[in-house]
Write a protein that holds these residues in place. Structure first.
Motif, PDB file in Angstrom:
ATOM      1  N   GLN A  52       0.835  -1.207   0.000  1.00  0.00           N
ATOM      2  CA  GLN A  52       0.000   0.000   0.000  1.00  0.00           C
ATOM      3  C   GLN A  52       0.863   1.246   0.000  1.00  0.00           C
ATOM      4  OE1 GLN A  52      -2.976   0.086   3.016  1.00  0.00           O
ATOM      5  NE2 GLN A  52      -3.685  -1.982   2.608  1.00  0.00           N
ATOM      6  N   ASP A  53       1.855   1.248   0.867  1.00  0.00           N
ATOM      7  CA  ASP A  53       2.736   2.420   0.955  1.00  0.00           C
ATOM      8  C   ASP A  53       3.473   2.663  -0.356  1.00  0.00           C
ATOM      9  OD1 ASP A  53       1.895   2.608   3.539  1.00  0.00           O
ATOM     10  OD2 ASP A  53       3.717   1.740   4.409  1.00  0.00           O
ATOM     11  N   ILE A  54       3.865   1.563  -0.995  1.00  0.00           N
ATOM     12  CA  ILE A  54       4.592   1.691  -2.266  1.00  0.00           C
ATOM     13  C   ILE A  54       3.693   2.345  -3.316  1.00  0.00           C
ATOM     14  CG2 ILE A  54       5.537   0.363  -4.196  1.00  0.00           C
ATOM     15  CD1 ILE A  54       6.590  -1.614  -1.931  1.00  0.00           C
ATOM     16  N   PHE A  55       2.437   1.955  -3.354  1.00  0.00           N
ATOM     17  CA  PHE A  55       1.535   2.554  -4.347  1.00  0.00           C
ATOM     18  C   PHE A  55       1.218   4.012  -4.029  1.00  0.00           C
ATOM     19  CE2 PHE A  55       1.025  -1.673  -6.044  1.00  0.00           C
ATOM     20  CZ  PHE A  55       0.890  -1.405  -7.394  1.00  0.00           C
ATOM     21  N   VAL A  56       1.122   4.328  -2.770  1.00  0.00           N
ATOM     22  CA  VAL A  56       0.905   5.733  -2.401  1.00  0.00           C
ATOM     23  C   VAL A  56       2.125   6.551  -2.825  1.00  0.00           C
ATOM     24  CG1 VAL A  56       0.635   7.342  -0.479  1.00  0.00           C
ATOM     25  CG2 VAL A  56      -0.695   5.219  -0.531  1.00  0.00           C
ATOM     26  N   LYS A  57       3.293   5.992  -2.562  1.00  0.00           N
ATOM     27  CA  LYS A  57       4.535   6.653  -2.928  1.00  0.00           C
ATOM     28  C   LYS A  57       4.614   6.845  -4.444  1.00  0.00           C
ATOM     29  CE  LYS A  57       9.028   6.293  -0.701  1.00  0.00           C
ATOM     30  NZ  LYS A  57       9.894   5.370   0.026  1.00  0.00           N
ATOM     31  N   LEU A  58       4.215   5.809  -5.140  1.00  0.00           N
ATOM     32  CA  LEU A  58       4.212   5.845  -6.595  1.00  0.00           C
ATOM     33  C   LEU A  58       3.331   6.985  -7.092  1.00  0.00           C
ATOM     34  CD1 LEU A  58       5.182   3.902  -8.898  1.00  0.00           C
ATOM     35  CD2 LEU A  58       2.868   3.014  -8.896  1.00  0.00           C
ATOM     36  N   TYR A  59       2.204   7.101  -6.504  1.00  0.00           N
ATOM     37  CA  TYR A  59       1.245   8.144  -6.870  1.00  0.00           C
ATOM     38  C   TYR A  59       1.851   9.525  -6.640  1.00  0.00           C
ATOM     39  CZ  TYR A  59      -3.196  10.672  -6.864  1.00  0.00           C
ATOM     40  OH  TYR A  59      -4.212  11.547  -7.123  1.00  0.00           O
ATOM     41  N   ARG A  60       2.535   9.645  -5.533  1.00  0.00           N
ATOM     42  CA  ARG A  60       3.110  10.941  -5.185  1.00  0.00           C
ATOM     43  C   ARG A  60       4.378  11.248  -5.964  1.00  0.00           C
ATOM     44  NH1 ARG A  60       1.955  12.860   0.723  1.00  0.00           N
ATOM     45  NH2 ARG A  60       2.092  14.696  -0.564  1.00  0.00           N
ATOM     46  N   ASN A  61       5.083  10.203  -6.392  1.00  0.00           N
ATOM     47  CA  ASN A  61       6.357  10.423  -7.078  1.00  0.00           C
ATOM     48  C   ASN A  61       6.263  10.207  -8.577  1.00  0.00           C
ATOM     49  OD1 ASN A  61       8.236  10.998  -4.822  1.00  0.00           O
ATOM     50  ND2 ASN A  61       7.471   9.022  -4.157  1.00  0.00           N
ATOM     51  N   ALA A  62       5.054  10.260  -9.081  1.00  0.00           N
ATOM     52  CA  ALA A  62       4.867   9.982 -10.505  1.00  0.00           C
ATOM     53  C   ALA A  62       5.730  10.880 -11.372  1.00  0.00           C
ATOM     54  CB  ALA A  62       3.397  10.145 -10.868  1.00  0.00           C
ATOM     55  N   LYS A  63       6.052  12.060 -10.862  1.00  0.00           N
ATOM     56  CA  LYS A  63       6.792  12.998 -11.716  1.00  0.00           C
ATOM     57  C   LYS A  63       8.235  12.579 -11.937  1.00  0.00           C
ATOM     58  CE  LYS A  63       6.804  16.236  -8.263  1.00  0.00           C
ATOM     59  NZ  LYS A  63       6.812  17.542  -7.687  1.00  0.00           N
ATOM     60  N   SER A  64       8.744  11.731 -11.082  1.00  0.00           N
ATOM     61  CA  SER A  64      10.134  11.308 -11.295  1.00  0.00           C
ATOM     62  C   SER A  64      10.223  10.148 -12.284  1.00  0.00           C
ATOM     63  CB  SER A  64      10.785  10.927  -9.967  1.00  0.00           C
ATOM     64  OG  SER A  64      10.113   9.831  -9.394  1.00  0.00           O
ATOM     65  N   TYR A  65       9.078   9.723 -12.772  1.00  0.00           N
ATOM     66  CA  TYR A  65       9.074   8.653 -13.769  1.00  0.00           C
ATOM     67  C   TYR A  65       9.457   9.201 -15.126  1.00  0.00           C
ATOM     68  CZ  TYR A  65       7.153   5.295 -17.079  1.00  0.00           C
ATOM     69  OH  TYR A  65       6.982   4.419 -18.113  1.00  0.00           O
ATOM     70  N   LYS A  66      10.435   8.551 -15.742  1.00  0.00           N
ATOM     71  CA  LYS A  66      10.812   8.944 -17.096  1.00  0.00           C
ATOM     72  C   LYS A  66      10.173   7.955 -18.056  1.00  0.00           C
ATOM     73  CE  LYS A  66      15.427   9.438 -15.691  1.00  0.00           C
ATOM     74  NZ  LYS A  66      15.445   8.522 -14.723  1.00  0.00           N
ATOM     75  N   PRO A  67       9.340   8.454 -18.964  1.00  0.00           N
ATOM     76  CA  PRO A  67       8.662   7.525 -19.880  1.00  0.00           C
ATOM     77  C   PRO A  67       9.630   6.649 -20.665  1.00  0.00           C
ATOM     78  CG  PRO A  67       7.737   9.716 -20.047  1.00  0.00           C
ATOM     79  CD  PRO A  67       8.957   9.849 -19.184  1.00  0.00           C
TER      80      PRO A  67
END
Ligand SMILES: [Zn+2]
Lengths: 156, 190
Positions: free
Chosen positions: B43-58
């Protein structure tokens, strides 16, 4: 242990060696009983992993994660939008929530697998970029359109 | 338009969750060896993912990005947790917390080592190895990720990953063999 080829055997079994090295290891295996034994052991082990019991995560997790997202402090984008046009945006948020609810209640037990297309996922992964107005490097046309039409919310 | 994004936001997130949460939960379970904790971590990982989406490089594979987030999170949590465990509980060992598994796959006495016994052997081996070995092994064996992607997730070189996976696989192999040779009485029991 002491054979210098030993450390490449797992990568060999996994098909992860470059062709040249792979050929070397293959040749060596023909004449090294120690490595043959290790290779067989590694293959057995890798194959046996399929015999581990399946693990199914609790179905409650989805609801709990979404609840945690609701509890997050609003992002800059959300705060801005709320400031800009509360009378328009409050119903909009309500609608969004309803749309979300409809999705979650429609198929609570059946995960929506394989529906996600690359575009949606990419948009999802870039959402915070949009919301934080951190537009550097934005390439997605739709995202740009969103940014471009933000001012309309102010005017109307 | 904003409405569309606002709606798409959660919908897209839900899609990501549906698609990947089993992988993440499985990874976390192998990593911490405890089902309840694994689900919290997930759960925490998905919340983190949601919050850190901007660091994702397509440009990066999404799964690689996801496992980088997952690995970092699990490493941090385990380090914090182990400190506590080391100092508070010594008797918990005898319970052999290990990996809990859902539902019993019927016992198959014909197979040398299957189901729960195998689970226990693998769990013990995983517990004894380094965190990076455990992470690399899990991504390789249970998620079928290529060495190159694991290297990216672990922010390590491919050569380092090769060696992590080799050591981890050997450790698991020895543990499984050990249990297998010791399982003769267990077989006569059946
Ligand atoms: Zn050799």
């Amino acid at each position: 242990m002491s054979c210098p080829y030993e450390e490449d055997l797992t990568a060999y079994v996994d098909g992860e060696l470059a062709p040249a090295r792979r050929a070397e290891v293959e040749t060596h295996l023909g004449g090294c009983a120690g490595c043959q034994g290790t290779e067989a052991l590694l293959r057995r082990t890798v194959a046996s992993m399929a015999g581990l019991p399946e693990y199914t995560p609790s179905p409650a997790m989805r609801r709990e994660v979404l609840a945690k997202l609701d509890a997050l402090p609003p992002t800059l984008g959300e705060r801005l939008r709320a400031l800009l046009r509360p009378s328009v945006l409050v119903p909009a948020a309500g609608l969004a929530a309803m749309a979300g609810l409809a999705l979650y209640t429609a198929a609570p037990s059946e995960p929506v697998l394989e529906v996600a297309d690359a575009g949606t996922l990419e948009l999802a992964m870039n959402l915070e970029v949009v919301e934080d107005y951190d537009v550097v490097g934005l390439e997605n046309g739709e995202d740009l359109e969103v940014i471009a039409s933000l001012h309309e919310l102010e005017v109307r | 338009m904003m409405l569309k994004v606002a709606a798409g936001d959660r919908r897209a997130f839900a899609l990501l969750f549906d698609r990947y949460h089993v992988s993440v939960a499985r990874f976390a379970l192998r990593f911490v060896g405890d089902r309840e904790r694994a689900e919290e971590l997930t759960q925490d990982i998905f919340v983190k993912l949601y919050r850190n989406a901007k660091s994702y490089k397509p440009t990066a594979k999404f799964k690689t990005f996801l496992f980088r987030v997952a690995t970092n999170h699990c490493l941090n949590e385990v380090r914090r947790g182990e400190y506590r465990v080391e100092h508070t509980s010594t008797e918990a060992q005898e319970d052999e917390g290990g990996l809990e598994v859902a539902g019993g796959e019927g016992d198959r006495p014909d197979q040398a080592l299957a189901g729960r016994e195998l689970e226990r052997a693998v769990g013990e081996a995983l517990k004894a190895m380094s965190e990076r070995e455990r992470a690399a092994f899990t991504m390789c064996r249970f998620e079928g990720m290529a060495y190159r992607d694991i290297a990216e997730a672990l922010e390590a070189s491919e050569a380092a990953v090769k060696s992590l996976i080799h050591r981890a696989t050997l450790a698991v192999a020895r543990k499984v063999e050990e249990l297998q040779t010791g399982s003769v009485p267990a077989r006569s029991r059946a």
